[in-house]
Design a protein around this motif. Structure first.
Motif, PDB file in Angstrom:
ATOM      1  N   HIS A   1     -22.788 -49.527   4.187  1.00 47.06           N
ATOM      2  CA  HIS A   1     -23.802 -48.584   4.685  1.00 47.06           C
ATOM      3  C   HIS A   1     -24.242 -47.647   3.560  1.00 47.06           C
ATOM      4  O   HIS A   1     -25.434 -47.381   3.392  1.00 47.06           O
ATOM      5  N   LYS A   2     -23.281 -47.171   2.792  1.00 48.45           N
ATOM      6  CA  LYS A   2     -23.598 -46.285   1.656  1.00 48.45           C
ATOM      7  C   LYS A   2     -24.591 -46.954   0.713  1.00 48.45           C
ATOM      8  O   LYS A   2     -25.624 -46.377   0.369  1.00 48.45           O
ATOM      9  N   TRP A   3     -24.291 -48.185   0.297  1.00 54.50           N
ATOM     10  CA  TRP A   3     -25.152 -48.869  -0.669  1.00 54.50           C
ATOM     11  C   TRP A   3     -26.492 -49.244  -0.065  1.00 54.50           C
ATOM     12  O   TRP A   3     -27.523 -49.144  -0.724  1.00 54.50           O
ATOM     13  N   PHE A   4     -26.491 -49.669   1.213  1.00 52.87           N
ATOM     14  CA  PHE A   4     -27.765 -49.956   1.869  1.00 52.87           C
ATOM     15  C   PHE A   4     -28.597 -48.686   1.997  1.00 52.87           C
ATOM     16  O   PHE A   4     -29.819 -48.711   1.836  1.00 52.87           O
ATOM     17  N   ASN A   5     -27.958 -47.564   2.289  1.00 51.04           N
ATOM     18  CA  ASN A   5     -28.666 -46.298   2.402  1.00 51.04           C
ATOM     19  C   ASN A   5     -29.332 -45.939   1.075  1.00 51.04           C
ATOM     20  O   ASN A   5     -30.505 -45.546   1.036  1.00 51.04           O
ATOM     21  N   LEU A   6     -28.597 -46.078  -0.007  1.00 47.46           N
ATOM     22  CA  LEU A   6     -29.148 -45.769  -1.330  1.00 47.46           C
ATOM     23  C   LEU A   6     -30.295 -46.724  -1.679  1.00 47.46           C
ATOM     24  O   LEU A   6     -31.322 -46.298  -2.215  1.00 47.46           O
ATOM     25  N   ALA A   7     -30.122 -48.005  -1.365  1.00 48.93           N
ATOM     26  CA  ALA A   7     -31.194 -48.980  -1.632  1.00 48.93           C
ATOM     27  C   ALA A   7     -32.420 -48.664  -0.779  1.00 48.93           C
ATOM     28  O   ALA A   7     -33.553 -48.770  -1.250  1.00 48.93           O
TER      29      ALA A   7
ATOM     30  N   MET B   1     -29.774 -53.982  -7.388  1.00 52.89           N
ATOM     31  CA  MET B   1     -28.372 -53.717  -7.630  1.00 52.89           C
ATOM     32  C   MET B   1     -27.724 -53.010  -6.443  1.00 52.89           C
ATOM     33  O   MET B   1     -26.668 -53.400  -5.978  1.00 52.89           O
ATOM     34  N   LEU B   2     -28.351 -51.944  -5.929  1.00 53.29           N
ATOM     35  CA  LEU B   2     -27.789 -51.202  -4.796  1.00 53.29           C
ATOM     36  C   LEU B   2     -27.718 -52.090  -3.554  1.00 53.29           C
ATOM     37  O   LEU B   2     -26.705 -52.112  -2.849  1.00 53.29           O
TER      38      LEU B   2
ATOM     39  N   MET C   1     -24.656 -55.810   0.274  1.00 49.39           N
ATOM     40  CA  MET C   1     -24.376 -57.153   0.782  1.00 49.39           C
ATOM     41  C   MET C   1     -22.945 -57.572   0.470  1.00 49.39           C
ATOM     42  O   MET C   1     -22.277 -58.196   1.302  1.00 49.39           O
ATOM     43  N   THR C   2     -22.483 -57.230  -0.714  1.00 48.01           N
ATOM     44  CA  THR C   2     -21.115 -57.583  -1.110  1.00 48.01           C
ATOM     45  C   THR C   2     -20.105 -56.979  -0.139  1.00 48.01           C
ATOM     46  O   THR C   2     -19.198 -57.669   0.342  1.00 48.01           O
TER      47      THR C   2
ATOM     48  N   ALA D   1     -32.807 -53.423   3.029  1.00 46.38           N
ATOM     49  CA  ALA D   1     -31.675 -52.504   3.141  1.00 46.38           C
ATOM     50  C   ALA D   1     -31.780 -51.667   4.408  1.00 46.38           C
ATOM     51  O   ALA D   1     -30.779 -51.406   5.070  1.00 46.38           O
ATOM     52  N   VAL D   2     -32.993 -51.255   4.766  1.00 40.45           N
ATOM     53  CA  VAL D   2     -33.195 -50.486   5.993  1.00 40.45           C
ATOM     54  C   VAL D   2     -32.729 -51.311   7.190  1.00 40.45           C
ATOM     55  O   VAL D   2     -32.008 -50.814   8.066  1.00 40.45           O
ATOM     56  N   ARG D   3     -33.124 -52.566   7.219  1.00 37.01           N
ATOM     57  CA  ARG D   3     -32.771 -53.446   8.338  1.00 37.01           C
ATOM     58  C   ARG D   3     -31.267 -53.693   8.412  1.00 37.01           C
ATOM     59  O   ARG D   3     -30.654 -53.572   9.478  1.00 37.01           O
ATOM     60  N   TYR D   4     -30.656 -54.000   7.277  1.00 34.98           N
ATOM     61  CA  TYR D   4     -29.214 -54.270   7.269  1.00 34.98           C
ATOM     62  C   TYR D   4     -28.416 -53.010   7.597  1.00 34.98           C
ATOM     63  O   TYR D   4     -27.403 -53.073   8.296  1.00 34.98           O
ATOM     64  N   ARG D   5     -28.856 -51.871   7.096  1.00 37.55           N
ATOM     65  CA  ARG D   5     -28.170 -50.609   7.406  1.00 37.55           C
ATOM     66  C   ARG D   5     -28.176 -50.376   8.914  1.00 37.55           C
ATOM     67  O   ARG D   5     -27.167 -49.996   9.500  1.00 37.55           O
ATOM     68  N   LYS D   6     -29.316 -50.621   9.540  1.00 37.89           N
ATOM     69  CA  LYS D   6     -29.414 -50.453  10.991  1.00 37.89           C
ATOM     70  C   LYS D   6     -28.487 -51.421  11.720  1.00 37.89           C
ATOM     71  O   LYS D   6     -27.787 -51.036  12.666  1.00 37.89           O
TER      72      LYS D   6
END
Length: 67
Positions: free
Chosen positions: A23-29, A1-2, A7-8, A37-42
């Motif tokens: 970034h917020k949601w990727f960080n939480l995931a 979900m996070l 992605m959305t 999520a780590v990769r996408y946040r970066k």
């Protein structure tokens, strides 16, 4: 979900694209162990200012305190 929320917001699917929110949601995931999520946040952090990243991190902390 996070991760899906990240992605959305990252892609602007059904909402305006918003890298701070993504970034917020990727960080939480990522905190929950999602490696993607780590990769996408970066990746998106490379397109953000340090102020944007700080805002996203504050938003993630606020979300955690409300849980």
């Amino acid at each position: 979900m996070l991760f899906e929320l990240g992605m959305t917001y990252a892609t602007g699917r059904d909402v305006p694209a918003d890298l701070v929110s993504a970034h917020k949601w990727f960080n939480l995931a990522a905190m929950k162990g999602n490696r993607d999520a780590v990769r996408y946040r970066k990746e998106i952090s490379e397109e953000m200012t340090s102020a944007d990243i700080a805002e996203a991190q504050r938003a993630a902390r606020e979300w955690l305190t409300m849980q």
